[in-house]
Design an enzyme around this catalytic site. Sequence first.
Site, PDB file in Angstrom:
ATOM      1  N   LYS A 108      40.619 111.317  27.502  1.00  0.00           N
ATOM      2  CA  LYS A 108      40.143 112.126  26.385  1.00  0.00           C
ATOM      3  C   LYS A 108      38.677 112.492  26.588  1.00  0.00           C
ATOM      4  CE  LYS A 108      42.837 109.850  22.689  1.00  0.00           C
ATOM      5  NZ  LYS A 108      43.553 110.989  22.112  1.00  0.00           N
TER       6      LYS A 108
ATOM      7  N   ASP B 193      43.485 104.041  16.351  1.00  0.00           N
ATOM      8  CA  ASP B 193      44.818 104.362  16.846  1.00  0.00           C
ATOM      9  C   ASP B 193      45.797 103.217  16.631  1.00  0.00           C
ATOM     10  OD1 ASP B 193      46.302 106.469  17.784  1.00  0.00           O
ATOM     11  OD2 ASP B 193      46.137 105.904  19.890  1.00  0.00           O
TER      12      ASP B 193
ATOM     13  N   ASP C 249      48.211 110.452  27.522  1.00  0.00           N
ATOM     14  CA  ASP C 249      47.617 110.375  26.187  1.00  0.00           C
ATOM     15  C   ASP C 249      48.678 110.459  25.096  1.00  0.00           C
ATOM     16  OD1 ASP C 249      45.567 110.083  24.384  1.00  0.00           O
ATOM     17  OD2 ASP C 249      45.017 112.205  24.368  1.00  0.00           O
TER      18      ASP C 249
ATOM     19  N   GLU D  43      50.910 108.143  24.588  1.00  0.00           N
ATOM     20  CA  GLU D  43      51.388 106.791  24.875  1.00  0.00           C
ATOM     21  C   GLU D  43      52.001 106.102  23.667  1.00  0.00           C
ATOM     22  OE1 GLU D  43      48.315 106.011  22.328  1.00  0.00           O
ATOM     23  OE2 GLU D  43      48.245 107.417  23.989  1.00  0.00           O
TER      24      GLU D  43
ATOM     25  N   ARG E 278      54.173 107.017  21.422  1.00  0.00           N
ATOM     26  CA  ARG E 278      55.630 107.119  21.302  1.00  0.00           C
ATOM     27  C   ARG E 278      56.346 106.265  22.348  1.00  0.00           C
ATOM     28  NH1 ARG E 278      55.205 113.417  21.879  1.00  0.00           N
ATOM     29  NH2 ARG E 278      53.203 112.797  20.996  1.00  0.00           N
TER      30      ARG E 278
END
Length: 455
Positions: free
Chosen positions: A233, A244, A305, A307, A309
């Site tokens: 990112k 997150d 990015d 990740e 799921r």
Amino acid sequence: MTPEFAPASHAALPLWLVWSGDDIPAQAGTWPEASGFAAKAGQICLLPDAHGGLAGAIMGLGDCSQASRDRFHLARAHALPKGDWRLAALPGGLDPDQLALGWLLGQYRFTRYKGSPSQGPRLVCPDGVDADRLVAIAAAEFLTRDLINTPASDLGPDKLESAARALADDIGARVEVICGTALLEQNFPMIHVVGRAATAEPRLIDIRLGEDGPMLTIVGKGVCFDTGGLNLKPGTSMGLMKKDMGGAATALGLLKMLAGTGAADGLRLRVLIPAVENSVAGNAFRPGDVLTSRNGLSVEVNNTDAEGRLVLADALTYAAEENPDLMISLATLTGAARVALGPDVPPFYCDDDRTATALQQAGAQVGDPIWRMPFWDPYEPMIEPAIADLDNAPSGGMAGSITAALFLRRFAEGAGQYAHFDIYGWQPAAAPGRPKGGVGQGARAILAALPQILG
């Protein structure tokens, strides 16, 4: 920090709440008009007594036609002087439970690194309001906020496990944790691969409470920090990635809420948290890798990015193996959800109309807004790449929240009902009852809807 009400006392000072344009209480005399009081939202007029002391206060609520702009009107009253206060009367159009909850939520401060909890004004709980229930709800929300606000330096996967164990001890729940290479040995390959590059080992936290009744399983995304992996990112996008794990924080808050309000009685509760840090190292997973998930579906990694799921997929498969009556996933999953609905209103996905209606109506009633979005079957081909069963990051950027939800649904087969919440978990600007920072979303809506869904 513990939310609280003041004990009932004749010494508590009266507080009047008035809409703009309403008559000022006669007890106030001419002082409010002389002071320029206009009943703007949050405007406070302190009332003197005959000896120059404090006799009470009036707080403005603003224009009643704009009442829906504020969820927690009484949170503004924390600007009152220190002391005990009571509501002298309830204005029309406001729910006393929502007023009282707003007061409690307005007490929240995150003081782990700066400042200290301080005693401000206190409110006597309004008549007819279940004070213990609201305190339990607010305390659960405080837990969620504290977890989200804590940076990854002090809340990696190991410390998130510690927080889960502390909550479990507090409510009498059982905890099992599968950690490190044991994830591979017990067939959680995608949780392991996402977290294997980090210093703190990846793990699956499994909490259980209750032995009888319908089974509710909650799966919360616990990515304690997300660099984006090798699809790194940019710095501007990485700044909030301590949040997150907001899905995991909300799941733990919901568990505390269910236990603290008695709503857990008569349920079999399970909370699963895949806890990882998505880091960059020589053993990080790569774009183009094809992974085999717990349920046997192959997944092409087109963006490291995406990740969240991946770790949720293994946890959902594991949860669904027990055929829970209701399974809920909570995750800070997609930027697409924010583009569609902004930071305040998380979308949720559910194929069952009765369950979805109960959730959305409950959210509106308790000031925890959510909005139903579709599991749109015609988009299924978007998550089916050429060389694997599934694609974790379809190209094009269209319908990103929907395609993420469709991806997760592939791993939820076996649950009686399934609902997925794509939350933000962050308050970008301070609002009454919601200071800037971590915030729970969806938990109070779920709590209020459960009797209708599982009753």
